[in-house]
Write a protein that holds these residues in place. Sequence first.
Motif, short mmCIF file in Angstrom:
data_model
loop_
_atom_site.label_atom_id
_atom_site.label_comp_id
_atom_site.label_asym_id
_atom_site.label_seq_id
_atom_site.Cartn_x
_atom_site.Cartn_y
_atom_site.Cartn_z
N ASP A 60 0.80 -1.23 0.00
CA ASP A 60 0.00 0.00 0.00
C ASP A 60 0.83 1.28 0.00
N VAL A 61 2.15 1.15 -0.12
CA VAL A 61 3.00 2.34 -0.13
C VAL A 61 2.62 3.19 -1.34
N PRO A 62 2.33 4.48 -1.13
CA PRO A 62 1.96 5.34 -2.25
C PRO A 62 3.02 5.32 -3.35
N GLU A 63 2.56 5.51 -4.56
CA GLU A 63 3.45 5.45 -5.73
C GLU A 63 4.67 6.36 -5.57
N ASP A 64 4.46 7.57 -5.06
CA ASP A 64 5.57 8.52 -4.93
C ASP A 64 6.48 8.23 -3.74
N GLN A 65 6.19 7.16 -3.00
CA GLN A 65 7.00 6.78 -1.84
C GLN A 65 7.64 5.40 -2.00
N GLN A 66 7.52 4.80 -3.15
CA GLN A 66 8.00 3.43 -3.39
C GLN A 66 9.48 3.25 -3.06
N GLU A 67 10.29 4.28 -3.27
CA GLU A 67 11.73 4.14 -3.00
C GLU A 67 12.01 3.88 -1.52
N PHE A 68 11.05 4.17 -0.65
CA PHE A 68 11.26 3.95 0.78
C PHE A 68 11.23 2.46 1.15
N ILE A 69 10.71 1.63 0.29
CA ILE A 69 10.78 0.18 0.53
C ILE A 69 12.26 -0.22 0.55
N GLU A 70 13.01 0.21 -0.43
CA GLU A 70 14.44 -0.10 -0.51
C GLU A 70 15.22 0.65 0.57
N ILE A 71 14.85 1.90 0.83
CA ILE A 71 15.54 2.69 1.85
C ILE A 71 15.43 2.02 3.21
N ASN A 72 14.23 1.55 3.58
CA ASN A 72 14.05 0.87 4.86
C ASN A 72 14.93 -0.37 4.94
N ALA A 73 14.94 -1.18 3.89
CA ALA A 73 15.74 -2.41 3.88
C ALA A 73 17.23 -2.10 4.01
N LYS A 74 17.68 -1.07 3.32
CA LYS A 74 19.10 -0.70 3.35
C LYS A 74 19.51 -0.18 4.73
N LEU A 75 18.70 0.71 5.29
CA LEU A 75 19.05 1.31 6.58
C LEU A 75 18.92 0.31 7.73
N ALA A 76 18.05 -0.66 7.59
CA ALA A 76 17.89 -1.69 8.63
C ALA A 76 19.16 -2.49 8.83
N LYS A 77 20.00 -2.52 7.82
CA LYS A 77 21.26 -3.28 7.91
C LYS A 77 22.37 -2.50 8.59
N VAL A 78 22.20 -1.18 8.74
CA VAL A 78 23.30 -0.38 9.29
C VAL A 78 22.94 0.42 10.54
N TRP A 79 21.67 0.72 10.74
CA TRP A 79 21.27 1.50 11.90
C TRP A 79 20.98 0.59 13.09
N PRO A 80 21.13 1.11 14.32
CA PRO A 80 20.84 0.31 15.51
C PRO A 80 19.33 0.15 15.76
N ILE A 81 19.00 -0.94 16.38
CA ILE A 81 17.61 -1.22 16.76
C ILE A 81 17.20 -0.24 17.86
N ILE A 82 15.98 0.22 17.80
CA ILE A 82 15.41 1.05 18.85
C ILE A 82 14.25 0.25 19.47
N THR A 83 14.25 0.15 20.80
CA THR A 83 13.26 -0.71 21.47
C THR A 83 12.36 0.02 22.44
N ALA A 84 12.60 1.31 22.64
CA ALA A 84 11.78 2.06 23.60
C ALA A 84 11.47 3.45 23.05
N LYS A 85 10.35 3.96 23.46
CA LYS A 85 9.93 5.30 23.02
C LYS A 85 10.89 6.36 23.53
N LYS A 86 11.16 7.33 22.67
CA LYS A 86 11.99 8.48 23.01
C LYS A 86 11.22 9.73 22.62
N ASP A 87 11.73 10.87 23.05
CA ASP A 87 11.13 12.14 22.62
C ASP A 87 11.35 12.30 21.12
N ALA A 88 10.38 12.92 20.47
CA ALA A 88 10.51 13.25 19.04
C ALA A 88 11.59 14.31 18.89
#
Length: 108
Positions: A60-88
Amino acid sequence: MTYVVTESCIQCKYTDCVDVCPVDCFVEGPNFLAIDPEECIDCTLCVAECPVEAIFAEDDVPEDQQEFIEINAKLAKVWPIITAKKDALPDADAFAGQANKKELLIEE
């Protein structure tokens, strides 16, 4: 199928979604959250928690946001896991609802 964080999250980084995730599939960067597609169990809990409506089922990702499917997959391999709520981010409310923020994404 997995869920995907899209452009609306950039420069906001509300973490309400992280707090409800039962499998800790979110990763955190400087100004964006992403979902690890290999960890996401498609529970949908995060979708309703996102105050800027940045999370979509992959199909259901909007057409103009499709690149974020790949961006999420790529960043998931390098960024640390977050497990608790933080301030915005301090300026999150000012950026909420703004479009065309991709150039602000910090991937380091």
